[in-house]
Design a protein around this motif. Structure first.
Motif, PDB file in Angstrom:
ATOM      1  N   ASP A 132       2.157  -5.051 -16.579  1.00  0.00           N
ATOM      2  CA  ASP A 132       0.901  -4.866 -16.031  1.00  0.00           C
ATOM      3  C   ASP A 132      -0.127  -5.934 -16.712  1.00  0.00           C
ATOM      4  N   ARG A 161       4.592  -9.450  -8.475  1.00  0.00           N
ATOM      5  CA  ARG A 161       4.102  -8.263  -8.487  1.00  0.00           C
ATOM      6  C   ARG A 161       3.216  -7.873  -9.694  1.00  0.00           C
ATOM      7  N   SER A 165      -0.922  -8.233  -8.926  1.00  0.00           N
ATOM      8  CA  SER A 165      -1.438  -7.098  -9.253  1.00  0.00           C
ATOM      9  C   SER A 165      -2.754  -7.149 -10.007  1.00  0.00           C
ATOM     10  N   SER A 167      -4.813  -4.605 -12.495  1.00  0.00           N
ATOM     11  CA  SER A 167      -5.034  -3.402 -13.200  1.00  0.00           C
ATOM     12  C   SER A 167      -5.722  -3.259 -14.591  1.00  0.00           C
ATOM     13  N   ILE A 240       7.875  -5.330 -14.246  1.00  0.00           N
ATOM     14  CA  ILE A 240       7.597  -4.400 -13.145  1.00  0.00           C
ATOM     15  C   ILE A 240       8.681  -3.404 -12.755  1.00  0.00           C
ATOM     16  N   ASP A 243       7.851   0.093 -14.311  1.00  0.00           N
ATOM     17  CA  ASP A 243       6.904   0.679 -13.648  1.00  0.00           C
ATOM     18  C   ASP A 243       7.406   1.488 -12.403  1.00  0.00           C
ATOM     19  N   TYR A 244       8.295   0.740 -11.772  1.00  0.00           N
ATOM     20  CA  TYR A 244       9.054   1.448 -10.415  1.00  0.00           C
ATOM     21  C   TYR A 244       9.717   2.637 -11.009  1.00  0.00           C
ATOM     22  N   LYS A 246       9.491   4.444 -13.880  1.00  0.00           N
ATOM     23  CA  LYS A 246       8.419   5.388 -14.275  1.00  0.00           C
ATOM     24  C   LYS A 246       8.079   6.028 -12.876  1.00  0.00           C
ATOM     25  N   GLU A 247       7.534   5.698 -11.918  1.00  0.00           N
ATOM     26  CA  GLU A 247       6.977   6.358 -10.970  1.00  0.00           C
ATOM     27  C   GLU A 247       8.286   6.939 -10.077  1.00  0.00           C
ATOM     28  N   SER A 313      12.111  -1.140  -6.109  1.00  0.00           N
ATOM     29  CA  SER A 313      10.761  -0.202  -5.633  1.00  0.00           C
ATOM     30  C   SER A 313      11.118   0.778  -6.309  1.00  0.00           C
ATOM     31  N   GLN A 314      10.017   1.695  -6.381  1.00  0.00           N
ATOM     32  CA  GLN A 314      10.241   3.036  -6.820  1.00  0.00           C
ATOM     33  C   GLN A 314      11.076   3.874  -5.760  1.00  0.00           C
ATOM     34  N   SER A 315      10.997   3.445  -4.359  1.00  0.00           N
ATOM     35  CA  SER A 315      11.642   4.186  -3.233  1.00  0.00           C
ATOM     36  C   SER A 315      13.565   3.790  -3.586  1.00  0.00           C
ATOM     37  N   LEU A 316      13.505   2.557  -3.830  1.00  0.00           N
ATOM     38  CA  LEU A 316      14.867   2.055  -3.810  1.00  0.00           C
ATOM     39  C   LEU A 316      15.481   2.899  -5.127  1.00  0.00           C
ATOM     40  N   LYS A 326      11.542   9.699   0.774  1.00  0.00           N
ATOM     41  CA  LYS A 326      10.142  10.438   1.386  1.00  0.00           C
ATOM     42  C   LYS A 326      10.325  10.243   3.007  1.00  0.00           C
TER      43      LYS A 326
END
Lengths: 578, 191
Positions: A132, A161, A165, A167, A240, A243-244, A246-247, A313-316, A326
């Motif tokens: 970040d 990203r 991004s 932050s 990155i 981060d994905y 962790k989320e 990504s977080q969703s992957l 989701k």
């Protein structure tokens, strides 16, 4: 004080705080803003170089002279700068030398998806990867310290990203230790074979020392870090992807975050993996960390479950590891794709239309906005490879098939031409092919967002400077046929192209008109369509201008977009566009 | 609790300024904020998206399917394109402007009818707004982005004064009055 910073802005802030004195770069998405922001600090000398190789050599020279120095580039730019990179690893530095490379997983703005971590390993240069903006700033400063301590360049790797991004990052004051003393030392700086043999030993020993650093000290300073939560799942990650993860996983997993991605620790990874039930390596692009684990007999999961392609990504991660997705809703409507297009008033449009209506059969393309000339309805680009390849590959085509030479052209922008088109043109003149190279001179480096270059007459700070004369440069390398045209005038442009194709010998066409988005460009009043005269023939639609559409069966021009370039009106046979 | 807003539109519509105003308002409200935007190629009339996430602790800067609390769409088709990224009970604020993609311009595809209706039919809570006349009323067609930020602002938990300060911080001084008016017109739109 804390500020919301773009990743690239945070790197520039890190340069400022670290007392960096010299920055030289060539623009390339997603790395460009680092150098733009660096140029805002008067304490840092910043410049746009003609290409990444030059930029890295400038930064190297400054480092050897005793100034903390830096260069930034996109992933493919590092290919261009690979030559100095590999040997700078051998000579080491004087003051700190930091190189930023920005990878583009998902290819938001790139022609390939190469993984720059291989360069770190291949050149045996330490690589840090921030996640970040706060880390962008912190790692940049740390990179200078490590560079000086281990006598090596240090690479910072971003991905899109992280670079793009925003932050929050805390700011500190600049610490400038002045110019370090330079002492002559041929054994260190002159890489003739006898000296290089000695230096190779130094490089191998350095990697051993840096690995020890990655195992222990890097953990103490938080560069590599371990966080234990549930030990059912262990995640090894960097940048990155951390981060994905962790989320997606929160405290359902334990984490080993690697801020230093080369050299990689072995025992740190081994002990972390031993604590966790199932260990995943989460990394975009290649299986760099995973291979390192497997090579050292550490069992991990990675690419077999995930992908070598595109972004994570977080969703992957939630889907693959937890089997969770989701809920979402979807509009029941066919949404046409919306790829980027040449802007309204783009001077490239007239040039491509002129090529299309001049019997040109093959166009070798290059890297820039004009790559979009390959999209429908113009559809005039056959090949795009890398910076400069339009000109050199056209020469190859024409040597292979001389009969097609009078129907083939290369198109290249002014900045790309200076970057690496000129060497291809020297080759055309030297080895004589009937090749027509068209320089699309729009007075700026366009695609990356308007940077000055050696042809524009202004520096990165906007100060006036020497400008390359494209006409004289072409003549000087041995091109005797140089034609200049204005692409807003289609007939004139067609004539220039035809004259060039008719030449016996190499020729260059300079299609010259500044980018319509430049603040210095004055626009004409917008055009409009006289609906009574419009016969709905759609001739004006053939140029693919985003300001023109059909409304109620008649052509219609969007006054907020139109800049009055008059290219469409030259196509209208009924004088309906005025 | 973490919240997220997606700003979607067409390159050149000024979505980046909108996200900067939002980021500034969130930061001065004491939130941890992450924004993600894509530069470069997609500036040229392509579909563009900015992710804005805020709360106590934000890890990922990007928004994935089913995650956004609000979608602020500068163009109808883009609202439909990105709808999947919204939570099923999220809010869509959509500008009624239509911009034809090139495939529509050259007749390879059609701009679908009733886009906003199908977004609603999918179950989304929609506020539609024709921002252009409001921007013109404020003084410039270019202020569409600030009108839209205004329209979106009242669906967040940030006080209006904070928003106004953020607008002041992010726009050039000579266009400040114009943009503050644009924000007001958006904010008061639809009650």
């Amino acid at each position: 004080m804390k500020k919301l910073l773009l990743g690239n802005e945070a790197v520039a802030r890190g340069l400022y705080e670290a007392g960096c004195r010299v920055v030289s770069s060539y623009p390339g998405t997603p790395s460009t803003e680092v150098t733009e922001y660096a140029a805002k600090y008067d304490e840092i000398y910043s410049e746009w170089a003609p290409n990444e190789k030059v930029a890295m050599e400038v930064a190297y020279g400054a480092s050897v002279a005793g100034a903390r120095a830096f260069c930034a580039m996109k992933h493919v730019g590092l290919n261009v700068a690979a030559d100095p990179l590999f040997t700078a690893s051998y000579t080491g530095v004087n003051a700190g030398l930091v190189i930023l490379v920005a990878d583009d997983p998902g290819m938001h703005s790139s022609q390939n998806e190469q993984d720059s971590r291989h360069y770190a390993m291949a050149s045996k240069i330490m690589m840090l990867e921030p996640a970040d903006s706060e880390e962008c700033l912190k790692y940049t400063k740390l990179a200078f310290e490590l560079s000086e301590r281990f006598d090596t360049p240090v690479i910072i790797r971003e991905t899109t990203r992280v670079a793009h991004s925003r932050s929050v990052a805390p700011l500190a004051d600049r610490v400038d230790n002045g110019l370090k003393e330079y002492t002559k030392n041929p054994q260190k700086y002159v890489m003739a074979p006898a000296n290089a043999k000695g230096k190779h030993v130094v490089v191998e020993n350095r990697i051993v020392e840096q690995t020890a650093f990655a195992e222990k000290e890097a953990v103490e300073i938080g560069l590599n870090s371990v966080e234990y939560n549930s030990k059912k799942i262990g995640v090894i990650s960097a940048g990155i992807c951390y981060d994905y993860a962790k989320e997606a996983l929160g405290d359902k997993a334990s984490y080993l975050k690697l801020g230093c991605v080369y050299p990689l620790p072995v025992e740190l990874i081994r002990s972390f993996a031993a604590e966790c039930e199932t260990v995943y390596v989460l990394e975009e692009l290649d299986d760099f960390i995973e291979t390192h684990c497997l090579k050292n007999g550490i069992q991990v999961k990675g690419k077999a479950e995930f992908s070598l392609l595109g972004e994570y990504s977080q969703s992957l991660i939630a889907k693959v590891i937890l089997g969770e997705e989701k809920p979402c809703i979807k509009a029941d409507v066919d949404v046409p794709a919306r790829p980027p297009v040449l802007c309204a008033g783009c001077p490239h449009r007239g040039l491509f239309y002129a090529l299309k209506t001049s019997g040109v059969a093959t166009v070798t393309g290059d890297i820039g906005c004009y790559t979009l000339g390959g999209s429908k309805p113009l559809g005039m680009i056959d090949t795009v490879l890398c910076m400069g390849a339009s000109i050199s590959s056209l020469h190859g085509r024409n040597k292979a098939n001389p009969d097609a030479a009078n129907k083939s052209v290369a198109v290249i922008g002014d900045s790309t031409f200076i970057h690496s088109g000129i060497t291809g043109l020297v080759n055309i003149a030297y080895n004589q092919s009937n090749s027509v190279s068209i320089i699309l001179d729009n007075s700026i480096t366009g695609m990356t967002g308007h940077q000055h270059n050696p042809t524009t007459g202004y520096t990165i700070k906007g100060d006036p400077t020497a400008a390359v004369s494209l006409e004289k440069l072409c003549e000087a390398v041995g091109i005797n046929n140089v034609f200049v045209c204005d692409p807003y005038d289609i007939e004139q442009t067609r004539q220039a192209v035809k004259s060039a194709l008719d030449c016996n010998g190499p020729a260059v066409v300079i299609s010259r008109r500044p980018c319509a988005l430049l603040k210095t460009v004055k626009h004409n009043p917008p055009l409009w369509v006289d609906a009574e005269k419009c016969r709905s023939c759609k001739m004006c639609m053939r140029i693919g201008c985003p300001a023109i559409s059909m409304k109620d069966g008649k052509a219609c021009i969007d006054a907020t977009q139109c800049v009055g370039c008059n290219v469409c009106s030259q196509l209208c046979k009924f004088d309906a566009i005025v | 609790m973490n919240k997220s807003v997606m700003i979607v539109g067409v390159g050149g519509q000024g979505t980046l300024l909108a996200s900067r105003i939002l980021g500034s308002a969130l930061l001065s409200s004491g939130f941890n904020v992450k924004l993600s935007e894509v530069h470069g190629m997609s500036q040229r009339g392509g579909s563009v998206v900015t992710y804005v996430k805020y709360g106590e602790n934000i890890a990922s800067p990007v928004i994935e399917k089913g995650e956004a609390d609000i979608i602020l769409a500068f163009e109808q088709l883009e609202a439909a394109r990105w709808l999947e990224y919204m939570k099923p009970d999220g809010k869509v604020v959509v500008n009624t402007q239509q911009i034809d993609p090139m495939s529509v311009v050259i007749g390879d595809s059609v701009y679908p009818e009733g886009v906003i209706d199908s977004v609603r039919a999918a179950g989304a809570d929609v506020l539609e707004i024709d921002a252009l006349p409001l921007a013109q009323q404020a003084g410039s067609a270019k202020a569409v982005n600030v009108v839209l930020i205004g329209a979106m602002a009242k669906f967040t938990d940030i006080p209006k004064e904070v928003w106004l300060e953020a607008v002041k911080e992010c726009v050039p001084a000579k266009f400040m009055e114009l943009n503050l008016n644009a924000f007001e017109l958006g904010y008061s739109y639809g009650g």
